[in-house]
Scaffold this motif. Sequence first.
Motif, PDB file in Angstrom:
ATOM      1  N   PRO B   9      -7.511 -11.071   3.000  1.00  0.00           N
ATOM      2  CA  PRO B   9      -7.055 -10.020   2.092  1.00  0.00           C
ATOM      3  C   PRO B   9      -5.542 -10.042   1.906  1.00  0.00           C
ATOM      4  N   LYS B  10      -5.126  -9.786   0.672  1.00  0.00           N
ATOM      5  CA  LYS B  10      -3.688  -9.857   0.369  1.00  0.00           C
ATOM      6  C   LYS B  10      -2.952  -8.682   0.991  1.00  0.00           C
ATOM      7  N   LEU B  25      -6.808   1.785   6.237  1.00  0.00           N
ATOM      8  CA  LEU B  25      -7.313   0.746   7.134  1.00  0.00           C
ATOM      9  C   LEU B  25      -6.522  -0.547   6.958  1.00  0.00           C
ATOM     10  N   LYS B  26      -6.143  -0.808   5.692  1.00  0.00           N
ATOM     11  CA  LYS B  26      -5.505  -2.065   5.355  1.00  0.00           C
ATOM     12  C   LYS B  26      -4.229  -2.291   6.176  1.00  0.00           C
ATOM     13  N   LYS B  27      -3.396  -1.265   6.221  1.00  0.00           N
ATOM     14  CA  LYS B  27      -2.121  -1.411   6.937  1.00  0.00           C
ATOM     15  C   LYS B  27      -2.363  -1.605   8.439  1.00  0.00           C
ATOM     16  N   ILE B  29      -5.036  -2.698   9.990  1.00  0.00           N
ATOM     17  CA  ILE B  29      -5.695  -3.973  10.287  1.00  0.00           C
ATOM     18  C   ILE B  29      -4.704  -5.139  10.155  1.00  0.00           C
ATOM     19  N   TRP B  30      -3.851  -5.078   9.117  1.00  0.00           N
ATOM     20  CA  TRP B  30      -2.841  -6.136   8.958  1.00  0.00           C
ATOM     21  C   TRP B  30      -1.814  -6.086  10.085  1.00  0.00           C
ATOM     22  N   TRP B  47     -11.194 -11.571  10.765  1.00  0.00           N
ATOM     23  CA  TRP B  47     -11.498 -10.994   9.453  1.00  0.00           C
ATOM     24  C   TRP B  47     -12.989 -10.871   9.174  1.00  0.00           C
TER      25      TRP B  47
END
Lengths: 114, 143
Positions: B9-10, B25-27, B29-30, B47
Motif C-alpha cells: 500500500p502506498k 490504521l494506515k499510519k 501499520i506503516w 502485509w
Amino acid sequence: MSEMVKPIILKFDDGREYTLEFTRESAIYAEEHGFDFNDMSAHMLKSVPQLFHFAFRANHPQLSKEQTDKILLEDLGGLSEEFSARLTELYLYPYTCLVNEENTPKNSHLTVLL
Amino acid sequence: MSCKRGKYPKKLASDCSPVEQSFSLKKIIWDAFPIYLAYGMAPDEYWRGNPYLAISYREAYKLKQEIKNNDAWLQGLYVYNAFSVVEYNLNKKKSQKAKDYLDKPIDLWKKPEPKTREEAIAAGIAELQALTMRWESTHGRSN
C-alpha cells in the motif's frame, strides 16, 4: 499474549464457501477506498456493506462490490449486530496485533460502538 | 521511514503528518512496518500474512534478546573467573598451589544434587503448604 481471532467462514448450500478476514494490506486498502472507521457508528448502512465487501479482498479479490452486496442482501438477508461486531473485530485485528499489550493501556484511544 | 511507492500500500506524504486527528490504521501499520522488519518478519508476511504472525515475531524477538542477555552474562562470568585465577596466581604465596582456569565449560544443565530422604520430605511439605496458601488466597478457605 492476545487471542487469535478466527476468520468468518461462509458456507452456502450450493457449495460456495468464502473466508472473510483482513490482512494489513486489505485493511489499508479499505481505508484508501472510502471506508472510514471513525464514521462507522454514524453511517452504519453505508459502512457495514463496505466493510463486508473489503473482508473478501484477502481471499476472494475477484468478487465485485455488486457480488458481495448480493451475498449480503440475498444470501444472508443483511447483517446482524453480532456479525457486524465480528467484522469490526476482524478489521481491527491487523492493528491490535501490532499493539504491545504490556505497554499500552487497553483500548486507550479506541471505542467500538455498534 | 521514507514514503515510497511499491507493491505494498502506498504511503503518501500526508500519512507522515505528526498531527493525526482521527484513528487511522494506515499510519499505525506503516509506522510499525520497520520495527517488524527489524524483528525479522518478511514484508509479504507483514502485509498479506496472518496478522497474528506479528505477535509471534515480537515474542520470538524478546526470547532472542533474553538469550543474548544470558550469553553476555555467562561470558562475564567466564571473564570474572579468568581474572580471579590470574589475580590469585599473581598474589599467592610461594608455598600455595597455583589455580587453573576452568578445565571445561560450565555445565548449564547440571541437575541439583540428590537430597537426603528427610530433606526431600521437608521440601515436599513446604511445597504443599505454599500450594494450599495460594489456593486459599484465590478461592477462599475451604471447610
